[in-house]
Design a protein around this motif. Structure first.
Motif, mmCIF file in Angstrom:
data_model
loop_
_atom_site.group_PDB
_atom_site.id
_atom_site.type_symbol
_atom_site.label_atom_id
_atom_site.label_comp_id
_atom_site.label_asym_id
_atom_site.label_seq_id
_atom_site.Cartn_x
_atom_site.Cartn_y
_atom_site.Cartn_z
ATOM 1 N N ASP A 394 20.151 -31.390 -11.845
ATOM 2 C CA ASP A 394 20.801 -32.015 -12.982
ATOM 3 C C ASP A 394 20.278 -33.411 -13.304
ATOM 4 O O ASP A 394 19.463 -33.579 -14.191
ATOM 5 C CB ASP A 394 22.319 -32.034 -12.784
ATOM 6 N N SER A 395 20.728 -34.430 -12.590
ATOM 7 C CA SER A 395 20.310 -35.791 -12.895
ATOM 8 C C SER A 395 19.385 -36.277 -11.790
ATOM 9 O O SER A 395 19.726 -36.226 -10.607
ATOM 10 C CB SER A 395 21.534 -36.700 -13.021
ATOM 11 N N ARG A 396 18.214 -36.791 -12.162
ATOM 12 C CA ARG A 396 17.199 -37.102 -11.169
ATOM 13 C C ARG A 396 16.320 -38.242 -11.652
ATOM 14 O O ARG A 396 16.330 -38.601 -12.833
ATOM 15 C CB ARG A 396 16.345 -35.872 -10.878
ATOM 16 N N ARG A 397 15.549 -38.740 -10.699
ATOM 17 C CA ARG A 397 14.572 -39.780 -11.019
ATOM 18 C C ARG A 397 13.171 -39.230 -10.794
ATOM 19 O O ARG A 397 12.904 -38.601 -9.763
ATOM 20 C CB ARG A 397 14.780 -41.017 -10.157
ATOM 21 N N LEU A 490 19.551 -37.864 -8.212
ATOM 22 C CA LEU A 490 20.282 -39.125 -8.128
ATOM 23 C C LEU A 490 21.577 -38.934 -7.330
ATOM 24 O O LEU A 490 22.211 -37.870 -7.395
ATOM 25 C CB LEU A 490 20.603 -39.636 -9.533
ATOM 26 N N PRO A 491 21.985 -39.955 -6.593
ATOM 27 C CA PRO A 491 23.172 -39.833 -5.721
ATOM 28 C C PRO A 491 24.480 -39.997 -6.480
ATOM 29 O O PRO A 491 25.291 -40.886 -6.183
ATOM 30 C CB PRO A 491 22.954 -40.952 -4.707
ATOM 31 N N VAL A 518 38.649 -33.542 -3.451
ATOM 32 C CA VAL A 518 37.643 -33.705 -2.405
ATOM 33 C C VAL A 518 36.401 -34.324 -3.038
ATOM 34 O O VAL A 518 35.741 -33.694 -3.866
ATOM 35 C CB VAL A 518 37.290 -32.370 -1.735
ATOM 36 N N PRO A 519 36.047 -35.584 -2.655
ATOM 37 C CA PRO A 519 34.846 -36.214 -3.204
ATOM 38 C C PRO A 519 33.609 -35.846 -2.396
ATOM 39 O O PRO A 519 33.683 -35.540 -1.209
ATOM 40 C CB PRO A 519 35.159 -37.709 -3.078
ATOM 41 N N SER A 520 32.463 -35.876 -3.052
ATOM 42 C CA SER A 520 31.191 -35.658 -2.388
ATOM 43 C C SER A 520 30.120 -36.407 -3.140
ATOM 44 O O SER A 520 30.322 -36.834 -4.285
ATOM 45 C CB SER A 520 30.846 -34.167 -2.305
ATOM 46 N N THR A 521 28.959 -36.573 -2.491
ATOM 47 C CA THR A 521 27.842 -37.275 -3.114
ATOM 48 C C THR A 521 26.600 -36.402 -3.017
ATOM 49 O O THR A 521 26.292 -35.856 -1.957
ATOM 50 C CB THR A 521 27.585 -38.627 -2.429
ATOM 51 N N ARG A 522 25.892 -36.269 -4.112
ATOM 52 C CA ARG A 522 24.710 -35.418 -4.149
ATOM 53 C C ARG A 522 23.603 -35.998 -3.255
ATOM 54 O O ARG A 522 23.406 -37.210 -3.211
ATOM 55 C CB ARG A 522 24.200 -35.277 -5.583
#
Length: 827
Positions: A394-397, A490-491, A518-522
């Motif tokens: 999805d979202s990236r650098r 991206l995180p 429930v949170p999470s980070t990519r």
């Protein structure tokens, strides 16, 4: 109007293409896996056919064709050739979208035309040919490259100049009440012109049947897979048999996808089960490609599909992922909420889609079931909130460019991802107080400095359609850090939101609702924490914080929804220990106990609503019904979009609901005239209960171009859908002497929607009328009632030559009718 089948073939994906006046227009849509966001073309102002595609695991894809007509139950032909997918609805030109995919490369030498070509005539010998739905496709069998064929006027033959070589031709056709055919043939071009004939007599029926006498075909798709990954195929409809040529070519594979449901099922009596069957035959094909499977040998599970706040028309569709561009979802029309048993061919990976109305779809995870009974599954459980893209791209650098692809704007509590083609989405990226980039859609690309810094990404997705009751506006605010040179995801943080205590329409009752987050980070193991959970019963004008329990992996809260609340909105703030954060606001995340009233914002108005010209409809036991409505929509900024639908019973949980296809034409900068058409394609499906007879309410809504104005009128009009009645009359004796008695007999019957037949209408008032010869006026002779069996019998005194008939004046659920006139000669 042509008959459209109740079952439908749905084709799904993410890059939208519309066919407008013969030209292709790319609409704002979700990008394919690995694609960089690009500026989209302007959206169409009028409804258009849409062909969209979606990547799947292993490089495979599926696609979806959505007709502008709003029909949800029609079959379509489709073909994938040389990297291009074409889908054709009944009676329409084909919509085409080009897609990159694997296949035999076209070498430069192959692309050059041969010095010598020979005229080849391709002809179909058919008694069932129809110009409404046919395709003729040709491949070079030495290279399996596609050869374009021009066939103007949809005739039975086409002519093409071909160099020497080996070729493969395929024809598909069939529509309405005729059988469907897919005819194929291999041939060789040598040194002279020739005619290649595809004969119907060479085809055999293809089908999958079961040992369940209560099951009947609901829909099917049949296609031939070619060695280069192309496919050519056809989808049949309810009650239509499909035939294919069994003289196959090495490297080809015949595949059939058959869906069966319970005989007699309808919107009022939904099917309790769904057979989802797949079979492949590789070359050489069997002489008779019909197979029967035992129910006991299949995989069995139970599927529950919840509704978004109210009863909704929609469909549940599946497509087998067989390694090539598989293509066509075969979908079963349903009204949600729904609970049904699935019997599935074991070991076949199925891609699935749940469609709500015309805009919203959820895509449950691809699934392969083993034989025997598996645990059930619930799809569409609220709160409905965004999720990540299917392939986590999805979202990236990429070096010093940030690409944002946050287009799965709809998702459920089980983690099933989805999209809303009727929503508008905007994005903005900033750092500090500087805005770095903005986009009016779900994708954004921004050049950024290589130094590591903190960014704020804001995304808002808005859907204002009356049938999209939940998650009408979702705002996500991500805080994250990034620096270059970097390459990867991206995180950004994600939130999994769940709720207990909701009913099948995602409505809260008197009992407390349990909320979990429930949170999470990519691409990170950062620990996440939920800082705040707030709720609102007034669409976010005021917020109340809920006490949280739990920490680290998740948080929980309990909410007692007020009895006066129609909706509950949620706002959640979370962070991680790497400096990242996400605040997500979901307006109308779940529905409340109260029935929502009419709504209005800004200066948007709806007026002059007329349904079916103010006349009721007399409806029998089969065929299709069309209801047309007109209304005026206005706003100082102009009208962006409008819609219309009919509902029966309780507004919050209607026992009947039919959506309309609406088109608005501006008459000046502030006002539009809107025309809506509601199609009941099959009375036996839409009106299979006598309880649905009577007054149906009309709801109309509109949105303004300023993005603020909106109006939704639940009772903007009405129309009477009545059960048809029939009268017969027979006057005797003929002739009769003046002054003698004439006896008139007949029968009175009424449409029984539940049974699908006309039955006696007992003890009802009927009028005997008489009309003098050479006049058109009818006068009442007498009134009486039908007997307990619906029989009619009465007498009159013969005066002069004329005709007799029986008349029924209608009631609240039964239509007016007159019998045919019976002439009597008086002597």
């Amino acid at each position: 109007m042509a008959r459209w089948f109740r079952s439908r073939l749905r084709i799904f994906g993410v890059v939208a293409v519309a066919l407008l006046g013969g030209s292709l227009l790319v609409l704002p849509a979700v990008s394919q896996a690995g694609e960089r966001p690009a500026a989209p073309a302007p959206a169409a102002e009028h409804p258009a056919d849409r062909l969209t595609t979606s990547p799947r695991a292993g490089g495979r894809s599926a696609f979806r064709f959505t007709p502008a007509s709003g029909d949800s139950r029609a079959p379509y032909a489709f073909v994938s050739t040389g990297g291009t997918v074409r889908a054709q609805a009944l009676g329409k030109p084909s919509a085409t979208v080009a897609q990159a995919k694997s296949g035999a490369p076209v070498r430069a030498a192959q692309a050059r035309a041969a010095a010598t070509t020979y005229k080849t005539t391709l002809t179909v010998k058919s008694e069932n040919w129809t110009a409404w739905n046919k395709s003729l496709n040709l491949w070079n069998r030495d290279t399996w490259t596609y050869v374009p064929v021009t066939n103007p006027a949809n005739s039975l033959s086409a002519t093409v100049n071909l160099p020497p070589g080996n070729y493969y031709v395929a024809a598909m056709y069939g529509i309405y009440d005729v059988d469907s055919y897919m005819l194929t043939k291999s041939f060789t071009v040598k040194d002279k012109p020739q005619t290649v004939t595809l004969a119907e007599t060479s085809a055999k029926e293809v089908a999958i049947k079961v040992d369940d006498s209560t099951a009947r075909q609901d829909g099917s798709a049949v296609w031939m897979s070619l060695p280069n990954g192309d496919l050519v195929g056809f989808a049949g409809g309810y009650g239509v048999r499909t035939y294919v040529t069994t003289a196959s070519t090495p490297g080809t594979t015949l595949r059939v996808h058959e869906v069966l449901t319970k005989s007699g099922s309808s919107a009022a009596k939904p099917t309790p089960y769904r057979y989802d069957l797949v079979k492949s035959w590789a070359h050489p094909l069997p002489a008779s490609p019909i197979t029967t499977v035992k129910t006991s040998s299949l995989a069995k599970t139970t599927t529950t599909v919840r509704a978004p706040g109210t009863t909704m028309p929609g469909s549940y569709g599946t497509v087998p992922m067989t390694g090539e561009w598989t293509g066509a979802y075969v979908a079963t029309s349903m009204r949600f909420p729904a609970v049904f048993t699935e019997y599935v061919t074991p070991g076949v990976t199925m891609s699935r889609m749940v469609s709500y109305g015309d805009d919203r779809s959820l895509f449950p995870r691809d699934r392969s079931l083993a034989a025997g009974t598996s645990a059930g599954e619930t799809v569409g459980a609220g709160p409905l909130a965004p999720g990540r893209r299917f392939y986590d791209d999805d979202s990236r650098r990429e070096r010093n460019t940030l690409y944002f692809l946050e287009n799965m704007t709809l998702g459920d509590a089980a983690g099933n991802r989805g999209a809303d083609s009727g929503s508008t989405t905007s994005m903005r990226l900033s750092s500090g107080r500087e805005v770095l980039g903005e986009s009016p859609n779900g994708s954004l690309a921004v050049e950024v400095p290589s130094a590591r810094q903190t960014y704020l990404l804001e995304q808002t997705s808005t859907q204002r359609a009356a049938w999209a009751r939940l998650s009408t506006k979702v705002t996500s605010e991500w805080t994250f850090a990034s620096g270059g040179p970097e390459w990867g995801i991206l995180p950004l943080m994600d939130l999994a939101i769940g709720a207990s205590g909701l009913d099948q329409r995602n409505r809260a009752g008197s009992a407390p609702v349990g909320l979990t987050v429930v949170p999470s980070t990519r691409v990170s193991s950062a620990a996440g924490t939920v800082d705040r959970l707030e709720w609102s019963a007034d669409d976010g004008r005021t917020w109340t914080e809920l006490p949280l329990t739990g920490s680290g992996a998740g948080a929980a809260a309990s909410l007692t929804v007020p009895a006066t609340a129609s909706y509950v909105s949620l706002r959640i703030s979370a962070r991680n220990d790497e400096g990242g954060a996400l605040r997500r606001t979901v307006l109308r995340a779940i529905a409340g106990p109260a029935v929502p009233g009419d709504e209005s914002a800004g200066g948007t108005t709806i007026s002059n609503v007329k349904v079916n010209g103010g006349k009721g409809l007399s409806i029998g036991t089969s065929g299709e019904v069309q209801v047309t409505a007109t209304f005026t929509a206005g706003d100082p900024s102009g009208i962006a979009r409008a819609g219309f639908y009919l509902w029966h019973g309780n507004f919050n949980a209607p026992d009947g609901i039919e959506l309309g296809a609406t088109e608005c034409v501006p008459v000046n900068p502030t006002t539009s005239t809107c025309t809506a058409t509601v199609y009941l394609w099959d009375v036996r499906f839409s009106l299979a209960s006598n309880a649905l007879a009577g007054t149906w309410r009309a709801a109309a809504w509109a949105t303004a171009k300023d993005g603020i104005g909106f109006t939704d009128r639940h009772g903007a009009g009405s129309v009477a859908l009545k059960r048809a009645t029939r009268l017969t009359a027979n006057a005797t004796p003929e002739p009769v002497k003046k002054g003698k008695t004439v006896t008139v007999t007949g029968a009175f019957t009424r449409a029984d929607w539940s049974a699908g037949s006309f039955k006696p209408y007992a003890s009802q008032p009927v009028t005997l009328a008489w009309s003098k010869i050479n006049t058109s006026a009818w006068g009442t002779v007498k009134g009486f009632k039908s007997d307990s069996a619906g029989n009619l019998k009465t007498t009159a005194t013969a005066g002069s030559d004329g005709s007799y008939r029986f008349s029924f004046a209608s009631d609240s659920v039964s239509a007016v009718s007159n019998s045919p006139a019976d002439y009597v000669d008086v002597q």
